[in-house]
Design a protein around this motif. Structure first.
Motif, mmCIF file in Angstrom:
data_model
loop_
_atom_site.group_PDB
_atom_site.id
_atom_site.type_symbol
_atom_site.label_atom_id
_atom_site.label_comp_id
_atom_site.label_asym_id
_atom_site.label_seq_id
_atom_site.Cartn_x
_atom_site.Cartn_y
_atom_site.Cartn_z
ATOM 1 N N UNK A 134 0.832 -1.211 0.000
ATOM 2 C CA UNK A 134 0.000 0.000 0.000
ATOM 3 C C UNK A 134 0.861 1.254 0.000
ATOM 4 N N UNK A 135 1.990 1.219 0.687
ATOM 5 C CA UNK A 135 2.917 2.361 0.644
ATOM 6 C C UNK A 135 3.426 2.530 -0.782
ATOM 7 N N UNK A 136 3.718 1.426 -1.436
ATOM 8 C CA UNK A 136 4.190 1.492 -2.827
ATOM 9 C C UNK A 136 3.123 2.076 -3.742
ATOM 10 N N UNK A 137 1.854 1.729 -3.517
ATOM 11 C CA UNK A 137 0.759 2.263 -4.333
ATOM 12 C C UNK A 137 0.659 3.771 -4.143
ATOM 13 N N UNK A 138 0.669 4.217 -2.890
ATOM 14 C CA UNK A 138 0.562 5.653 -2.609
ATOM 15 C C UNK A 138 1.767 6.394 -3.178
ATOM 16 N N UNK A 139 2.957 5.833 -3.021
ATOM 17 C CA UNK A 139 4.163 6.466 -3.574
ATOM 18 C C UNK A 139 4.079 6.601 -5.091
ATOM 19 N N UNK A 140 3.592 5.550 -5.749
ATOM 20 C CA UNK A 140 3.463 5.603 -7.211
ATOM 21 C C UNK A 140 2.447 6.650 -7.637
ATOM 22 N N UNK A 141 1.343 6.756 -6.898
ATOM 23 C CA UNK A 141 0.345 7.786 -7.221
ATOM 24 C C UNK A 141 0.928 9.183 -7.023
ATOM 25 N N UNK A 142 1.673 9.371 -5.946
ATOM 26 C CA UNK A 142 2.308 10.672 -5.711
ATOM 27 C C UNK A 142 3.327 10.976 -6.800
ATOM 28 N N UNK A 143 4.086 9.967 -7.203
ATOM 29 C CA UNK A 143 5.108 10.134 -8.227
ATOM 30 C C UNK A 143 4.507 10.468 -9.588
ATOM 31 N N UNK A 144 3.365 9.851 -9.892
ATOM 32 C CA UNK A 144 2.747 10.068 -11.206
ATOM 33 C C UNK A 144 2.078 11.433 -11.302
ATOM 34 N N UNK A 145 1.628 11.942 -10.158
ATOM 35 C CA UNK A 145 0.946 13.244 -10.097
ATOM 36 C C UNK A 145 -0.310 13.280 -10.970
ATOM 37 N N UNK A 146 -0.963 12.104 -11.101
ATOM 38 C CA UNK A 146 -2.215 12.029 -11.852
ATOM 39 C C UNK A 146 -2.983 10.790 -11.395
ATOM 40 N N UNK A 147 -4.193 10.625 -11.894
ATOM 41 C CA UNK A 147 -4.971 9.429 -11.594
ATOM 42 C C UNK A 147 -4.389 8.243 -12.355
ATOM 43 N N UNK A 148 -4.400 7.079 -11.700
ATOM 44 C CA UNK A 148 -3.917 5.863 -12.346
ATOM 45 C C UNK A 148 -4.941 4.756 -12.175
ATOM 46 N N UNK A 149 -5.036 3.909 -13.175
ATOM 47 C CA UNK A 149 -5.884 2.716 -13.089
ATOM 48 C C UNK A 149 -5.094 1.623 -12.378
ATOM 49 N N UNK A 150 -5.806 0.706 -11.750
ATOM 50 C CA UNK A 150 -5.156 -0.387 -11.002
ATOM 51 C C UNK A 150 -4.151 -1.143 -11.853
ATOM 52 N N UNK A 151 -4.451 -1.345 -13.118
ATOM 53 C CA UNK A 151 -3.578 -2.112 -13.999
ATOM 54 C C UNK A 151 -2.311 -1.397 -14.404
ATOM 55 N N UNK A 152 -2.191 -0.124 -14.081
ATOM 56 C CA UNK A 152 -1.016 0.651 -14.481
ATOM 57 C C UNK A 152 0.132 0.549 -13.475
ATOM 58 N N UNK A 153 -0.059 -0.174 -12.393
ATOM 59 C CA UNK A 153 0.958 -0.241 -11.356
ATOM 60 C C UNK A 153 1.957 -1.367 -11.553
ATOM 61 N N UNK A 154 1.573 -2.400 -12.279
ATOM 62 C CA UNK A 154 2.465 -3.529 -12.472
ATOM 63 C C UNK A 154 2.714 -4.313 -11.197
ATOM 64 N N UNK A 155 1.727 -4.360 -10.324
ATOM 65 C CA UNK A 155 1.876 -5.090 -9.068
ATOM 66 C C UNK A 155 1.866 -6.601 -9.313
ATOM 67 N N UNK A 156 2.729 -7.332 -8.614
ATOM 68 C CA UNK A 156 2.811 -8.781 -8.809
ATOM 69 C C UNK A 156 1.808 -9.548 -7.947
ATOM 70 N N UNK A 157 0.568 -9.108 -7.932
ATOM 71 C CA UNK A 157 -0.466 -9.729 -7.108
ATOM 72 C C UNK A 157 -1.701 -10.008 -7.959
ATOM 73 N N UNK A 158 -2.596 -10.837 -7.433
ATOM 74 C CA UNK A 158 -3.853 -11.119 -8.121
ATOM 75 C C UNK A 158 -4.744 -9.885 -8.098
ATOM 76 N N UNK A 159 -5.742 -9.858 -8.981
ATOM 77 C CA UNK A 159 -6.684 -8.735 -9.009
ATOM 78 C C UNK A 159 -7.396 -8.587 -7.674
ATOM 79 N N UNK A 160 -7.738 -9.714 -7.046
ATOM 80 C CA UNK A 160 -8.433 -9.676 -5.755
ATOM 81 C C UNK A 160 -7.567 -9.027 -4.682
ATOM 82 N N UNK A 161 -6.294 -9.359 -4.661
ATOM 83 C CA UNK A 161 -5.384 -8.777 -3.671
ATOM 84 C C UNK A 161 -5.197 -7.287 -3.916
ATOM 85 N N UNK A 162 -5.044 -6.902 -5.173
ATOM 86 C CA UNK A 162 -4.888 -5.481 -5.508
ATOM 87 C C UNK A 162 -6.149 -4.711 -5.128
#
Length: 125
Positions: A30-58
């Motif tokens: 979750x810290x990584x998600x927030x950091x990525x959102x802050x870094x992007x400085x825009x709205x992001x879709x869940x699929x744009x993060x490249x997280x190595x987890x299932x859709x349910x976990x994300x």
């Protein structure tokens, strides 16, 4: 099968206890998600993060962040776009986002080419 959400509830930060916000940020993903959102400085879709987890976990991680008032999610077509509630968080918890942005460890920097790669893979036969 659950119907696709068309709207999400976003609690007012004034009613969220600080320990709930900190608990949401206690998970490295979750810290990584927030950091990525802050870094992007825009709205992001869940699929744009490249997280190595299932859709349910994300989805679970995004729900925890929403319920803690850290992110806001809106639906656009079949995508859920999220952003950090920067102004609200700075008002109620000044300096918190600076700590998240400066947190050590493995960061998840937003890569605009990741979304393009995923889109191209979906179109391949």
């Amino acid at each position: 099968k659950k119907p696709f959400a068309t709207t999400y509830e976003h609690p007012p930060l004034a009613g969220i206890p600080f320990p709930q916000v900190m608990a949401a940020l206690s998970d490295p993903c979750r810290v990584r998600i927030v950091s990525a959102l802050l870094d992007s400085n825009r709205e992001l879709a869940c699929g744009e993060f490249g997280l190595p987890h299932s859709k349910a976990t994300i989805s679970h991680h995004f729900r925890i962040l929403r319920e803690a008032g850290i992110i806001e999610t809106r639906v656009e077509g079949n995508r859920c776009l999220s952003r950090v509630r920067t102004a609200d968080l700075e008002k109620y918890f000044p300096g918190l986002l600076a700590l998240v942005a400066a947190s050590p460890g493995e960061s998840l920097k937003w890569d605009p080419t990741h979304a393009e790669t995923r889109s191209a893979r979906r179109q391949e036969p």
